[in-house]
Design an enzyme around this catalytic site. Structure first.
Site, PDB file in Angstrom:
ATOM      1  N   HIS A 178      35.926  35.785  42.800  1.00  0.00           N
ATOM      2  CA  HIS A 178      35.892  37.032  42.041  1.00  0.00           C
ATOM      3  C   HIS A 178      34.606  37.786  42.354  1.00  0.00           C
ATOM      4  O   HIS A 178      34.609  38.775  43.061  1.00  0.00           O
ATOM      5  CB  HIS A 178      36.017  36.744  40.533  1.00  0.00           C
ATOM      6  CG  HIS A 178      35.968  37.973  39.689  1.00  0.00           C
ATOM      7  ND1 HIS A 178      35.246  38.036  38.511  1.00  0.00           N
ATOM      8  CD2 HIS A 178      36.517  39.201  39.853  1.00  0.00           C
ATOM      9  CE1 HIS A 178      35.372  39.236  37.991  1.00  0.00           C
ATOM     10  NE2 HIS A 178      36.146  39.966  38.781  1.00  0.00           N
ATOM     11  N   CYS A 207      31.260  32.785  34.609  1.00  0.00           N
ATOM     12  CA  CYS A 207      30.899  34.215  34.610  1.00  0.00           C
ATOM     13  C   CYS A 207      32.015  35.091  34.036  1.00  0.00           C
ATOM     14  O   CYS A 207      31.764  35.934  33.174  1.00  0.00           O
ATOM     15  CB  CYS A 207      30.559  34.674  36.029  1.00  0.00           C
ATOM     16  SG  CYS A 207      29.080  33.890  36.700  1.00  0.00           S
ATOM     17  N   HIS A 208      33.244  34.883  34.519  1.00  0.00           N
ATOM     18  CA  HIS A 208      34.341  35.750  34.076  1.00  0.00           C
ATOM     19  C   HIS A 208      35.626  34.990  33.768  1.00  0.00           C
ATOM     20  O   HIS A 208      36.681  35.584  33.642  1.00  0.00           O
ATOM     21  CB  HIS A 208      34.605  36.839  35.124  1.00  0.00           C
ATOM     22  CG  HIS A 208      33.395  37.654  35.436  1.00  0.00           C
ATOM     23  ND1 HIS A 208      32.593  37.405  36.526  1.00  0.00           N
ATOM     24  CD2 HIS A 208      32.823  38.685  34.774  1.00  0.00           C
ATOM     25  CE1 HIS A 208      31.580  38.260  36.529  1.00  0.00           C
ATOM     26  NE2 HIS A 208      31.679  39.032  35.491  1.00  0.00           N
ATOM     27  N   GLY A 209      35.528  33.652  33.691  1.00  0.00           N
ATOM     28  CA  GLY A 209      36.644  32.872  33.175  1.00  0.00           C
ATOM     29  C   GLY A 209      37.776  32.568  34.134  1.00  0.00           C
ATOM     30  O   GLY A 209      38.930  32.455  33.696  1.00  0.00           O
ATOM     31  N   PRO A 233      40.386  36.376  36.672  1.00  0.00           N
ATOM     32  CA  PRO A 233      40.337  37.539  37.568  1.00  0.00           C
ATOM     33  C   PRO A 233      40.169  37.220  39.058  1.00  0.00           C
ATOM     34  O   PRO A 233      40.306  38.121  39.877  1.00  0.00           O
ATOM     35  CB  PRO A 233      39.113  38.307  37.062  1.00  0.00           C
ATOM     36  CG  PRO A 233      38.219  37.239  36.501  1.00  0.00           C
ATOM     37  CD  PRO A 233      39.153  36.220  35.882  1.00  0.00           C
TER      38      PRO A 233
END
Length: 204
Positions: free
Chosen positions: A131, A155-157, A170
């Site tokens: 990502h 950081c963003h799952g 993501p």
């Protein structure tokens, strides 16, 4: 008199055309020779830009796989990036193989990623989330491994499974598999490609 003048004029024109033709030939021949000379002189320079043998050797990382037990994971560096190496258990391999590639965001079978036979127990992936480049958790027993038992990017799952494939979040692609070879001496050489069913397939 007029005939003599016209004959002289025609002769002069012919001589002019012949001279122009010679000049054109000399110009083209000189240009071709110049281009050849430029290419010949540029070749050593271009050849010098190729990586030296010691540079090529530095682009690989060698790891002794013998001490790694089933279920154990280690991290090494290759070309400045972390590489996750895990000796998967038979259960983990079975779980990875049971996933249908068509159900995945980035469809790949486990066999496409790591081969078959004895080779399939070794997971080797670049440990950088696809990502935004964070380092996923999952190498330590105490880490959050996400919902699919592999790796979790804090950081963003993004959630990766035990094959390093993206399952949720993501990240658009699976954790990349670098080129690597497993030798008969149980050495992993990252940066050197080998067919999935090559000699490394016999490694225990």
């Amino acid at each position: 008199m007029a005939n003599t003048a016209s004959t002289e004029a025609a002769g002069a024109a012919g001589a002019h055309d012949e001279g122009a033709g010679r000049r054109d030939f000399l110009f083209l021949a000189g240009g071709a020779f110049g281009a050849f000379a430029a290419g010949a002189s540029a070749w050593p320079l271009l050849d010098s830009l190729n990586p030296a043998k010691d540079t090529l050797a530095a682009s690989t990382t060698e790891v002794d796989l013998s001490p790694i037990e089933q279920g154990q994971a280690i991290t090494v560096k290759w070309r400045g990036s972390p590489v996750f190496i895990r000796r998967r258990t038979a259960k983990e391999v079975a779980e990875a193989k049971a996933v249908k590639p068509d159900d995945l965001p980035d469809p790949q079978s486990d066999e496409q990623r790591f081969g078959s036979g004895a080779r399939e127990q070794w997971l080797v992936v670049v440990g950088v989330c696809t990502h935004l480049g964070c380092i996923p958790l999952g190498q330590k027993d105490t880490d959050n491994k996400g919902e699919f038992g592999g790796w979790f990017c804090p950081c963003h799952g993004s959630h990766y499974d035990i094959s390093g494939r993206i399952r949720k979040g993501p990240a658009p692609r699976n954790l990349p598999v670098p080129p690597y070879t497993i030798t008969a001496e149980n050495k992993l050489i990252i940066g050197k490609e080998q067919p999935k069913d090559g000699p490394g397939g016999t490694t225990a």
